[in-house]
Design a protein around this motif. Sequence first.
Motif, PDB file in Angstrom:
ATOM      1  N   ARG A   1       2.260   6.767  -6.895  1.00 44.43           N
ATOM      2  CA  ARG A   1       0.865   7.144  -7.851  1.00 44.43           C
ATOM      3  C   ARG A   1       1.025   8.314  -8.564  1.00 44.43           C
ATOM      4  O   ARG A   1       0.429   8.456  -9.438  1.00 44.43           O
TER       5      ARG A   1
ATOM      6  N   TRP B   1       0.564  -1.230   0.080  1.00 46.32           N
ATOM      7  CA  TRP B   1       0.015  -0.003   0.247  1.00 46.32           C
ATOM      8  C   TRP B   1       0.778   1.203   0.017  1.00 46.32           C
ATOM      9  O   TRP B   1       0.687   2.080  -0.642  1.00 46.32           O
TER      10      TRP B   1
ATOM     11  N   ARG C   1       2.555   1.674  -3.373  1.00 44.92           N
ATOM     12  CA  ARG C   1       1.432   2.419  -4.436  1.00 44.92           C
ATOM     13  C   ARG C   1       1.106   3.771  -4.091  1.00 44.92           C
ATOM     14  O   ARG C   1       1.086   4.749  -4.868  1.00 44.92           O
TER      15      ARG C   1
END
Length: 236
Positions: free
Chosen positions: A231, A224, A227
């Motif tokens: 992003r 997580w 990411r």
Amino acid sequence: MSSYFELVGFGPQGWGPALLQGLQVTLEISVGAFLTGLFIGLWVALIKLNGPRPLARLMAGYTTLCRAVPELLLILLLFYAGSMGINELLGWLGHTEVKLNGTLVAVLVLGLVQGAYASEVLRGAIQAIPHGQVEAARAFGMSGFSLFRRVTLPAMAPNALAGMANLWLNLLKDSALISVVGTSELLFTAKQAAGSTRQYLLFYLTVAAFYYGLTLLSNLFSGWLERRFRRWMPSV
């Protein structure tokens, strides 16, 4: 199955509270050592890249030593040598000897070892930053800590996350090595429970399940986090 829950549960004969206490100590040691190693590794990486040559060579010797000597041996040397050194210093200053907190010493010892590995991960992440980004920031008047905070740190973080996640997982396992100096972490508690009940396989498999669960949670969190950091980066 009922006997299993009696032994690892929270009843009169259960080792559940002790195992949870050992798990808490393991997490305290791992998190503390990871943050300590991250702090040390960042400074070592910056010194090796931009510091004076004698100091950079000293840092290179530190990382080579920590990666060459087995971690168990380093833990024993740092634990006992550090304890003796602190008590000798206190004696020279006229104070009585003190018994050091096992968890604190474990954090410092593992943090020093972790710092050597973290420095190489962070050094590679910094060197992966396109030089043009740093030059552009300097052209806008950035320098020193402002340059590091606004350009170097955000750009290096995505490159360092995978390596730091691996170091965290290795540290979770290496925290079990601290049991050799008597710290009651998870594996040490399991050894006590197994020796008391003669149920070695039961408790060792239970502890293995604890470590496996921590690894799964760590993988989810690191995925997580990666990411989130990536992003805004262009896909390759």
